[in-house]
Write a protein that holds these residues in place. Structure first.
Motif, mmCIF file in Angstrom:
data_model
loop_
_atom_site.group_PDB
_atom_site.id
_atom_site.type_symbol
_atom_site.label_atom_id
_atom_site.label_comp_id
_atom_site.label_asym_id
_atom_site.label_seq_id
_atom_site.Cartn_x
_atom_site.Cartn_y
_atom_site.Cartn_z
ATOM 1 N N ASP A 77 -6.161 8.572 3.998
ATOM 2 C CA ASP A 77 -5.935 7.313 3.287
ATOM 3 C C ASP A 77 -4.470 7.085 2.962
ATOM 4 N N SER A 78 -3.682 8.144 2.849
ATOM 5 C CA SER A 78 -2.262 8.001 2.536
ATOM 6 C C SER A 78 -1.434 8.888 3.442
ATOM 7 N N SER A 83 -2.723 -2.378 -3.027
ATOM 8 C CA SER A 83 -3.965 -2.731 -2.348
ATOM 9 C C SER A 83 -4.213 -1.748 -1.223
ATOM 10 N N ASP A 84 -5.476 -1.571 -0.830
ATOM 11 C CA ASP A 84 -5.771 -0.801 0.369
ATOM 12 C C ASP A 84 -5.091 -1.484 1.553
ATOM 13 N N ARG A 116 -6.938 -4.093 3.561
ATOM 14 C CA ARG A 116 -7.367 -5.293 2.838
ATOM 15 C C ARG A 116 -6.236 -6.288 2.630
ATOM 16 N N ASN A 154 0.829 -1.209 0.000
ATOM 17 C CA ASN A 154 0.000 0.000 0.000
ATOM 18 C C ASN A 154 0.863 1.258 0.000
#
Length: 282
Positions: free
Chosen positions: A184-185, A89-90, A93, A50
């Motif tokens: 998210d990042s 991928s996230d 996950r 990720n």
């Protein structure tokens, strides 16, 4: 890191990749011979990752996933005589995908914890702590951050464990909780701090150091590094791939290739002497 001066934002690009060719390793037949049959037959190990979480894993200008951990992965592939097929991928996950067999392993700066060891196994390859950052001139104390807005990358150790525990302690002391702001990042978390949308950020120590180094003097450490713990490559619980990866990492350590890769990426501070399976301190 390329700096977009007009907006004050940062993003990880090819410019942050060290000059020169990646460090490679030699195949070791006695270790490669222990690979699970299905992996040996396919000639590849499917890896979930990720980005961006520089310098460990991020994308270059061509969209390739690169970084310290990626170079280490490819050297492991050399030892085992297979290709590391790395897919984005996230973060949240990756472990379920390893458990289901979609990925053979996960590599995304996973901190090896006792809680995670209930679900998967870890092959350790680095030691990292937690490090906070602040804007230059601010006065943020990670041990007294009640009421502050603190940026984290979602589903990291800082998001799940560290900040909630600190916030609960604030409330128990009759103080306002920490306002945890999830991104998210890691790029987004860093940009939020630079732009003043949060008061601080919390991330793994090499990631925070990397963000500070490339902030053009706008960010600095807040407090010391704390809670050192190992990073680990993730494999399914009791997977026969785990001991093979452990031997491959140890081979890189013993041969000196591991140190060469760490030095190339400026990651010497977190080097380990022994690769282990499930070495979480807590």
């Amino acid at each position: 890191m390329v700096l977009a001066v007009a907006t004050g934002c940062v993003s990880n690009t090819e410019a942050t990749v060290p000059p020169g060719d990646p460090i490679r390793a030699e195949k070791v037949d006695e270790i490669a011979a222990q690979l699970p049959e299905s992996i040996a037959a396919s000639g590849q190990i499917k890896v979930g990752s990720n980005p961006p979480y520089a310098p460990n894993e991020f994308k270059d200008d061509d969209g390739n996933i690169v970084g310290y951990a990626v170079e280490l992965l490819n050297a492991i592939g050399d030892v085992l005589g297979v290709t590391m097929n790395i897919s984005e991928s996230d973060f949240d996950r990756i472990i379920p995908a390893v458990q289901s067999g979609t990925f053979d392993m996960g590599s995304s700066s996973f901190t090896d914890t006792k809680e995670r060891e209930k679900s998967v196994d870890f092959v350790t390859y680095f030691s990292a702590g937690v490090q906070w950052a602040q804007r230059v001139g601010d006065d943020v104390d990670p041990n007294n951050a009640c009421g502050l807005r603190v940026a984290v990358q979602t589903t990291t150790t800082e998001d799940i464990d560290e900040i909630p525990a600190k916030s609960e302690a604030c409330v128990a002391a009759g103080k306002p909780p920490i306002d945890k702001v999830k991104y998210d990042s890691q790029d987004e978390a860093t940009n939020a701090l630079i732009l003043g949308r949060v008061d601080a950020l919390s991330a793994d120590s090499p990631v925070t150091a990397y963000a500070i180094e490339r902030s053009e003097g706008r960010l600095e450490p807040a407090g010391e590094v704390f809670d050192a713990a190992p990073y680990g490559f993730v494999v399914a619980k009791d997977s026969p791939l785990g001991p093979v990866l452990q031997q491959a990492v140890q081979e890189l350590i013993d041969s000196g290739v591991y140190a060469q890769i760490a030095e190339r990426w400026g990651m010497e501070d977190g080097m380990i002497d022994t690769a282990q399976i499930n070495a979480a301190p807590s």
